[in-house]
Motif scaffolding. Sequence first.
Motif, PDB file in Angstrom:
ATOM      1  N   ASP A   1     -87.958 -59.341 -15.711  1.00  0.00           N
ATOM      2  CA  ASP A   1     -87.103 -59.109 -14.538  1.00  0.00           C
ATOM      3  C   ASP A   1     -86.075 -60.217 -14.387  1.00  0.00           C
ATOM      4  N   LEU A   2     -86.547 -61.455 -14.508  1.00  0.00           N
ATOM      5  CA  LEU A   2     -85.643 -62.600 -14.321  1.00  0.00           C
ATOM      6  C   LEU A   2     -84.596 -62.656 -15.441  1.00  0.00           C
ATOM      7  N   LEU A   3     -84.991 -62.335 -16.667  1.00  0.00           N
ATOM      8  CA  LEU A   3     -84.049 -62.364 -17.787  1.00  0.00           C
ATOM      9  C   LEU A   3     -82.946 -61.323 -17.618  1.00  0.00           C
ATOM     10  N   SER A   4     -83.305 -60.169 -17.120  1.00  0.00           N
ATOM     11  CA  SER A   4     -82.323 -59.095 -17.001  1.00  0.00           C
ATOM     12  C   SER A   4     -81.520 -59.172 -15.703  1.00  0.00           C
ATOM     13  N   GLN A   5     -82.048 -59.876 -14.701  1.00  0.00           N
ATOM     14  CA  GLN A   5     -81.395 -59.885 -13.387  1.00  0.00           C
ATOM     15  C   GLN A   5     -80.740 -61.208 -13.024  1.00  0.00           C
ATOM     16  N   THR A   6     -80.983 -62.281 -13.803  1.00  0.00           N
ATOM     17  CA  THR A   6     -80.403 -63.585 -13.486  1.00  0.00           C
ATOM     18  C   THR A   6     -79.802 -64.194 -14.750  1.00  0.00           C
ATOM     19  N   GLY A   7     -79.006 -65.257 -14.560  1.00  0.00           N
ATOM     20  CA  GLY A   7     -78.445 -65.993 -15.691  1.00  0.00           C
ATOM     21  C   GLY A   7     -79.118 -67.341 -15.867  1.00  0.00           C
ATOM     22  N   LYS A   8     -80.306 -67.495 -15.303  1.00  0.00           N
ATOM     23  CA  LYS A   8     -81.042 -68.759 -15.367  1.00  0.00           C
ATOM     24  C   LYS A   8     -81.449 -69.076 -16.809  1.00  0.00           C
ATOM     25  N   THR A   9     -81.680 -70.361 -17.069  1.00  0.00           N
ATOM     26  CA  THR A   9     -82.058 -70.785 -18.422  1.00  0.00           C
ATOM     27  C   THR A   9     -83.454 -70.264 -18.783  1.00  0.00           C
ATOM     28  N   ILE A  10     -83.710 -70.225 -20.083  1.00  0.00           N
ATOM     29  CA  ILE A  10     -85.022 -69.755 -20.551  1.00  0.00           C
ATOM     30  C   ILE A  10     -86.137 -70.684 -20.061  1.00  0.00           C
ATOM     31  N   SER A  11     -85.856 -71.979 -20.062  1.00  0.00           N
ATOM     32  CA  SER A  11     -86.903 -72.916 -19.624  1.00  0.00           C
ATOM     33  C   SER A  11     -87.225 -72.710 -18.145  1.00  0.00           C
TER      34      SER A  11
END
Length: 261
Positions: A217-227
């Motif tokens: 969810d976070l990967l597809s909905q945000t631009g936050k870093t992988i870490s």
Amino acid sequence: MIKVMVVDDDHLVRKGFIAMMPWREHNLEVVGEAGNGKKALEFLENNQVDLLITDLAMPVMSGIDLMRCVKERYRDISMVVLTFHQDFELIQEALRLGALDYMTKVELEHEQMDEILRRIVGKMQEQNVRTRDTKVEIHGVPAFAEEEDGPYSPEVKACIWKAVDIIRHEFQNELLLPDIAKRVNMSRSYFSRCFRDIAGKTFNDYIREVRVNHAKDLLSQTGKTISWIAAQAGYPNEKYFGKVFRELTGMLPGEFRKSKS
């Protein structure tokens, strides 16, 4: 199609729940809705329903009273609880009446809708197999002590679903099987076996799936870093997070993000 009825006295919650769930992707169809247990029973008198999803606290007739009536009059209908309640005594009563599962309205904002419906449909299929097997052995020893409950008592099921609820709400923290078993008052070994049989996967596999679904969810909905996403999913080690993510999805986190862009 599996015919579904949704019962909740909150009109907006009921309509929103019906609108947001991906019913058709799981061969489900909402054929009816009602604002209390009495209205639901009136609908059931003239309409076929396979799955009843009901709130517990409602005016006129509560969800618990509705479930008692459905268990007595319509034994083929599967039941699932949709509630705000975290009162496990009330949920335990619902499980004792034959509820396959329960979902809290709060978790619907965070959980994967697909996962919830997949879990419910899977339990309906298991229930149908158990019912069929018991009927086949009507003159012999039944496969289970009670047709509705399977090999585990409602009390044991309630403990396991309490553990599932803990995982859903605390997956960002370190969760160890002995600690969770202790919190639900079960021995480590028995808890491990019951969890696998009732939740459909091992304790560790279930936690990994919840964490990876949250990461997706976070990967597809945000631009936050992988870490950052790894930490939010409960993995302080980014390298290990990538390994687990690939094992479950076949892709590294960055590859998954690109596939969704």
